[in-house]
Design an enzyme around this catalytic site. Structure first.
Site, PDB file in Angstrom:
ATOM      1  N   SER A 125       0.805  -1.217   0.000  1.00  0.00           N
ATOM      2  CA  SER A 125       0.000   0.000   0.000  1.00  0.00           C
ATOM      3  C   SER A 125       0.842   1.272   0.000  1.00  0.00           C
ATOM      4  O   SER A 125       0.358   2.340  -0.315  1.00  0.00           O
ATOM      5  CB  SER A 125      -0.948   0.013   1.202  1.00  0.00           C
ATOM      6  N   LYS A 162      -0.201   4.156   6.582  1.00  0.00           N
ATOM      7  CA  LYS A 162      -0.746   5.065   5.583  1.00  0.00           C
ATOM      8  C   LYS A 162      -0.194   6.463   5.809  1.00  0.00           C
ATOM      9  O   LYS A 162       0.362   6.763   6.858  1.00  0.00           O
ATOM     10  CB  LYS A 162      -2.280   5.134   5.695  1.00  0.00           C
TER      11      LYS A 162
END
Lengths: 205, 205
Positions: A125, A162
DNA sequence: TACTAAGGTGAACAAATGTTTACCTAAATA
DNA sequence: TATTTAGGTAAACATTTGTTCACCTTAGTA
């Protein structure tokens, strides 16, 4: 400890570094060579000054390779153990014993002096931030972060790595992978928590 | 690690103890004196045995007071200093004092026990391998490498980090950046040398 | 029994290493 | 301006240190 001249400090640093690398101190000639000097006498003067200023212990007269740095910040104390506490994106985030990979000794000047741990990244990610599957991230435990920080967040007991952005009424957790969608979280979501901020990365090839 | 005789173990322990107290290893004569022996030759035999059994590193031939115990037991000994010797792609590759950034303590179980150093990467030639400008790469000094290895190569005194491929009559040094061309080097080019293999990476955010 | 491994003596040699002296230059300070 | 401090060269000397060789003894093994 008295003030040192630039050169004296350089020589002291060189001794420390040599000692750290080799497990024994340099000889006077090795120091001269390192600084590109043709004669040992200059180095002797500096060593004598370092000794009289209390930074260095010279071995007994005539004894070979027996310098000792006396600074109270020895490299040995800089090495701290940082636990590899588990994975991100590998399911429920709990610091369970089974997920623990052990620990890694790192230089605390580099890794940080606060509450810091390592996590192994799982998934892709954050690939556009050059964070790969299998990398270890160095995480400083904190709940304070700024827009653009890479964070470890807890969401309904699932950990994720993130990029953090605070928006009007919500938090955006942005993957750095164009094939993936951002996650939006209400600000007051009780299942949401920031665990820490990613400060560094280690990878083996 | 091979089995040691009683005497070999005693000598090894004596070295460790001396090292711990003094910050440098004993000389051969100091060891002989410690064990009440009149001659150094017996100690030499034991040191030679310890070396061949993998417990001890002797310094370069003739070099004074440079024994190194290789046992990997305590965490304190696992922390080793790795010099940050300079940059790649920052011009001529010489381990000059001005380029040296200092050192970093790392866990030798992770970073490696051999001759290993750190280099700071400059440029974006390996960006597709997730190696960024400013990252530090951990380099094991070696001239042996395999196709696909990321290496530090010397080319006319310029250092470069590239992916290594051996072709028919030449070497291909492949950037991991689509905007950049491969470099081809004749196999017998005297200005070409492999410095080492990239084994790891460290980054601060 | 003969051989090998381990470890010790004695001695010699070469090289590494610490140290000192005289001299020099540059920069800072009185 | 004169003096002092810091740091460098060159060279020499003495001591420390690593290394090697020949020989020896003891214990264990084939």
């Amino acid at each position: 400890m008295q003030e040192l001249t630039d050169k004296q400090q350089q020589v002291l640093d060189a001794i420390k570094e040599f000692q750290g690398i080799n497990g024994f101190p340099p000889t006077v000639r090795e120091l001269a060579e390192y600084f590109g000097q043709a004669s040992t006498a200059g180095i002797h003067k500096i060593l004598k000054a370092l000794e009289s200023k209390g930074h260095l212990r010279k071995g007994d007269k005539g004894k070979s390779r027996s310098l000792g740095v006396l600074d109270d910040d020895p490299a040995a104390f800089r090495a701290r153990a940082y636990p590899i506490v588990g994975h991100v994106q590998a399911g429920p985030f709990q610091l369970a014993v089974e997920d623990r990979e052990g620990e890694l000794l790192l230089d605390s000047d580099w890794a940080g002096h606060g509450e810091t741990f390592l996590l192994r990244v799982r998934g892709h990610s954050m690939i556009d931030a050059d964070i790969r599957d299998g990398d270890m991230v160095l995480v400083e435990k904190t709940q304070q972060c700024h827009n653009g920080d890479i964070v470890i967040a807890l969401l309904e007991d699932e950990a994720t790595v993130k990029r953090f952005f605070k928006e009007k009424d919500r938090i955006r957790l942005q993957p750095e992978n164009p094939t993936m969608q951002a996650i939006y979280v209400p600000k007051d979501d009780p299942g949401f928590r920031i665990i820490g901020k990613v400060k560094g990365l280690l990878r083996k090839f």
